[in-house]
Design a protein around this motif. Sequence first.
Motif, mmCIF file in Angstrom:
data_model
loop_
_atom_site.group_PDB
_atom_site.id
_atom_site.type_symbol
_atom_site.label_atom_id
_atom_site.label_comp_id
_atom_site.label_asym_id
_atom_site.label_seq_id
_atom_site.Cartn_x
_atom_site.Cartn_y
_atom_site.Cartn_z
ATOM 1 N N MET A 95 0.850 -1.192 0.000
ATOM 2 C CA MET A 95 0.000 0.000 0.000
ATOM 3 C C MET A 95 0.887 1.243 0.000
ATOM 4 O O MET A 95 2.088 1.169 0.269
ATOM 5 C CB MET A 95 -0.924 0.019 1.221
ATOM 6 N N GLU A 96 0.285 2.381 -0.332
ATOM 7 C CA GLU A 96 0.987 3.664 -0.319
ATOM 8 C C GLU A 96 0.378 4.565 0.746
ATOM 9 O O GLU A 96 -0.836 4.614 0.917
ATOM 10 C CB GLU A 96 0.892 4.354 -1.687
ATOM 11 N N MET A 97 1.239 5.264 1.456
ATOM 12 C CA MET A 97 0.807 6.187 2.502
ATOM 13 C C MET A 97 1.434 7.554 2.270
ATOM 14 O O MET A 97 2.474 7.657 1.613
ATOM 15 C CB MET A 97 1.199 5.635 3.871
ATOM 16 N N PHE A 98 0.796 8.581 2.798
ATOM 17 C CA PHE A 98 1.270 9.947 2.612
ATOM 18 C C PHE A 98 1.697 10.553 3.938
ATOM 19 O O PHE A 98 1.106 10.282 4.990
ATOM 20 C CB PHE A 98 0.167 10.830 2.011
ATOM 21 N N LEU A 99 2.701 11.405 3.860
ATOM 22 C CA LEU A 99 3.141 12.209 4.991
ATOM 23 C C LEU A 99 3.275 13.635 4.514
ATOM 24 O O LEU A 99 3.834 13.892 3.440
ATOM 25 C CB LEU A 99 4.475 11.683 5.518
ATOM 26 N N PRO A 129 0.503 0.459 -4.190
ATOM 27 C CA PRO A 129 1.781 1.174 -4.120
ATOM 28 C C PRO A 129 2.191 1.690 -5.484
ATOM 29 O O PRO A 129 1.910 1.066 -6.510
ATOM 30 C CB PRO A 129 2.750 0.114 -3.608
ATOM 31 N N GLN A 130 2.858 2.828 -5.491
ATOM 32 C CA GLN A 130 3.367 3.412 -6.719
ATOM 33 C C GLN A 130 4.848 3.696 -6.563
ATOM 34 O O GLN A 130 5.290 4.110 -5.491
ATOM 35 C CB GLN A 130 2.645 4.723 -7.055
ATOM 36 N N ARG A 131 5.599 3.472 -7.606
ATOM 37 C CA ARG A 131 7.021 3.823 -7.583
ATOM 38 C C ARG A 131 7.149 5.212 -8.208
ATOM 39 O O ARG A 131 7.158 5.381 -9.419
ATOM 40 C CB ARG A 131 7.861 2.805 -8.355
ATOM 41 N N ARG A 132 7.198 6.208 -7.376
ATOM 42 C CA ARG A 132 7.199 7.592 -7.828
ATOM 43 C C ARG A 132 8.626 8.112 -8.001
ATOM 44 O O ARG A 132 9.508 7.819 -7.200
ATOM 45 C CB ARG A 132 6.468 8.478 -6.819
ATOM 46 N N GLU A 133 8.822 8.917 -9.007
ATOM 47 C CA GLU A 133 10.087 9.621 -9.198
ATOM 48 C C GLU A 133 10.039 11.010 -8.590
ATOM 49 O O GLU A 133 11.078 11.620 -8.334
ATOM 50 C CB GLU A 133 10.433 9.701 -10.697
ATOM 51 N N VAL A 134 8.844 11.513 -8.366
ATOM 52 C CA VAL A 134 8.655 12.816 -7.724
ATOM 53 C C VAL A 134 7.607 12.645 -6.626
ATOM 54 O O VAL A 134 6.803 11.714 -6.662
ATOM 55 C CB VAL A 134 8.199 13.907 -8.722
ATOM 56 N N PRO A 135 7.617 13.525 -5.614
ATOM 57 C CA PRO A 135 6.631 13.390 -4.527
ATOM 58 C C PRO A 135 5.204 13.554 -5.031
ATOM 59 O O PRO A 135 4.961 14.168 -6.083
ATOM 60 C CB PRO A 135 7.015 14.540 -3.573
ATOM 61 N N ALA A 165 1.300 23.385 2.048
ATOM 62 C CA ALA A 165 2.151 22.214 2.273
ATOM 63 C C ALA A 165 3.615 22.636 2.290
ATOM 64 O O ALA A 165 4.128 23.168 1.303
ATOM 65 C CB ALA A 165 1.909 21.176 1.190
ATOM 66 N N VAL A 166 4.275 22.431 3.423
ATOM 67 C CA VAL A 166 5.707 22.708 3.511
ATOM 68 C C VAL A 166 6.470 21.667 2.701
ATOM 69 O O VAL A 166 7.377 21.985 1.945
ATOM 70 C CB VAL A 166 6.171 22.677 4.982
ATOM 71 N N TRP A 167 6.094 20.428 2.855
ATOM 72 C CA TRP A 167 6.603 19.365 1.992
ATOM 73 C C TRP A 167 5.696 18.148 2.110
ATOM 74 O O TRP A 167 4.987 17.986 3.094
ATOM 75 C CB TRP A 167 8.057 19.012 2.300
ATOM 76 N N VAL A 168 5.740 17.339 1.080
ATOM 77 C CA VAL A 168 4.868 16.162 0.972
ATOM 78 C C VAL A 168 5.719 14.975 0.545
ATOM 79 O O VAL A 168 6.635 15.109 -0.276
ATOM 80 C CB VAL A 168 3.739 16.399 -0.055
ATOM 81 N N SER A 169 5.414 13.824 1.096
ATOM 82 C CA SER A 169 6.157 12.629 0.736
ATOM 83 C C SER A 169 5.216 11.427 0.780
ATOM 84 O O SER A 169 4.122 11.496 1.342
ATOM 85 C CB SER A 169 7.333 12.414 1.699
ATOM 86 N N SER A 170 5.660 10.347 0.185
ATOM 87 C CA SER A 170 4.902 9.096 0.257
ATOM 88 C C SER A 170 5.840 7.982 0.702
ATOM 89 O O SER A 170 7.059 8.070 0.553
ATOM 90 C CB SER A 170 4.284 8.750 -1.100
ATOM 91 N N PHE A 171 5.284 6.945 1.266
ATOM 92 C CA PHE A 171 6.080 5.801 1.675
ATOM 93 C C PHE A 171 5.198 4.567 1.646
ATOM 94 O O PHE A 171 3.975 4.654 1.499
ATOM 95 C CB PHE A 171 6.693 6.012 3.070
ATOM 96 N N GLY A 172 5.827 3.417 1.755
ATOM 97 C CA GLY A 172 5.085 2.162 1.721
ATOM 98 C C GLY A 172 5.463 1.269 2.885
ATOM 99 O O GLY A 172 6.172 1.691 3.803
ATOM 100 N N HIS A 216 11.882 -0.539 5.903
ATOM 101 C CA HIS A 216 10.749 -1.044 6.667
ATOM 102 C C HIS A 216 9.716 0.060 6.806
ATOM 103 O O HIS A 216 9.960 1.228 6.492
ATOM 104 C CB HIS A 216 11.205 -1.500 8.050
ATOM 105 N N LEU A 217 8.560 -0.313 7.315
ATOM 106 C CA LEU A 217 7.515 0.655 7.612
ATOM 107 C C LEU A 217 7.976 1.580 8.735
ATOM 108 O O LEU A 217 8.457 1.111 9.765
ATOM 109 C CB LEU A 217 6.248 -0.079 8.045
ATOM 110 N N PRO A 218 7.849 2.905 8.568
ATOM 111 C CA PRO A 218 8.169 3.801 9.685
ATOM 112 C C PRO A 218 7.208 3.544 10.846
ATOM 113 O O PRO A 218 5.999 3.687 10.693
ATOM 114 C CB PRO A 218 7.955 5.201 9.089
ATOM 115 N N ALA A 219 7.758 3.152 11.970
ATOM 116 C CA ALA A 219 6.926 2.861 13.145
ATOM 117 C C ALA A 219 7.752 3.127 14.393
ATOM 118 O O ALA A 219 8.778 2.489 14.604
ATOM 119 C CB ALA A 219 6.436 1.419 13.135
#
Length: 491
Positions: A173-177, A220-226, A249-256, A280-283
């Motif tokens: 899955m894809e998640m946003f921060l 999930p997506q393999r992104r080259e840009v946020p 938005a100060v900055w945006v990112s994605s992770f899996g 790994h998953l940020p936890a």
Amino acid sequence: MDAAVIVVGAGPAGLMLAAELRLAGVDVIVLERLEKRTGESRGLGFTARTMEVFAQRGILSRFGEIETSTQGHFGGLPVDFGVLEGAWQAAKTVPQSVTETHLEEWAAGVGADIRRGHELLSLKDDGDGVEVEVRGPDGTHTLRAAYLVGCDGGRSKVRKAAGFDFPGTSATMEMFLADLKGVDLEPRMIGETLPGGMVMVGPLPGGITRIIVCERGTPPQRREVPPSFQEVADAWKRLTGEDISHAEAVWVSSFGDATRQVTEYRRGRVILAGDSAHTHLPAGGQGMNTSIQDAVNLGWKLAATVKGRAPQDLLDTYHSERHAVGKRLLMNTRAQGLLFLSGPEVQPLRDVLSELIQYDDVSKHLAAMVSGLEITYDIGSGTHPLLGKRMPQAGLTVGDRTTDSTALLHSARGVLLDLEDNPRLRARAAAWADRVDIVTATADGVSAASGLQGTSAVLIRPDGYVAWAAPGSHHDLPMALERWFGRPRSA
């Protein structure tokens, strides 16, 4: 050789490693693809063990006044970290960008050659050294070093170019921060599940609000840009019904939730540390902290190897010690992900674990796991409770001054702590005095948390872990000194 060691990547792991090598007198070049820091802050705060590590090197004060807390979580379930006696409290609100700024200033200040805008193109390990091709502001050139360390993140070029195996599971899955300005949101603890997923809201310094959006079922997506902020705002609205599209938005990112670890941390003269070796998953904020501790474990061992004074297999212990830590990190982050990313079908498990956490032994176990304080290295047999564990901060009197066991490690050398003013002990260690500080001291107000009750002497490695203690070690002091610091000068 252009340098004894080339480090690729100027993130927390690479900068920490560069400084550790310089403290040991080893010349190091750091290659960083980006011309300047991005200002992004995936990592946030320090675990208790990282607080200790920074204090051991005397750099904790660089961060100014740090907000700490004993409140933490495991998979979104509250855990009181105050049950860990004698431990530092965790820092909660230090952005990774601030951490990188201070580590870069420190590393440069002790002589690391940090070259921004220099991208690794290829590498070749010929057995006697590593040659790299680098593209910099003035074109392409080659550099050569005795060792190359990849600290270049989850998509590590070093790892791929050197052919490391990187088994594990791909993201599901894809998640946003996102860090936002101009938005007023009620705080939401991580683990607060909604019908379609999970969201988190937390305040940061400077009027910034951090949000995390985990929408179940998103491929999930393999992104080259946020991702765009609009994608984040749309996902937020689907989950909460709230419109945050007006925020800045100060900055945006994605992770899996991909989970992978290399099978070996070193192949010949190429070594990996940090996210290059494990993803790994940020936890629980463990990723950056584990990466920094990878670097501290590796630095003194690599420096001794480069200088030709290390025991034959000292560098091998970097893999044997840190691979096990990384494996356990992946285990606990996967478990946490199941708890806070799954749907209502996992609620019974959350309820049971919430009950278990009320028992002190369970809380201590989980808190020590997430904070990095449970780590025990295999340093040989013995009965002393500190063997293989990190040395807690203990007050000491040395001559007419007061200090502590943490401050004795500022120079990143080994420390033999003589607590009974034993001339014979000091004489047996004298041949290692060029690598180990021999300190005669008395312990002040010894408590059970210090681990020094009934202890006459303790040998501390440069990374803060206890390699020998008396009484309780089943091998003698010279054997321990030679095991970790090489042959004595007279030999």
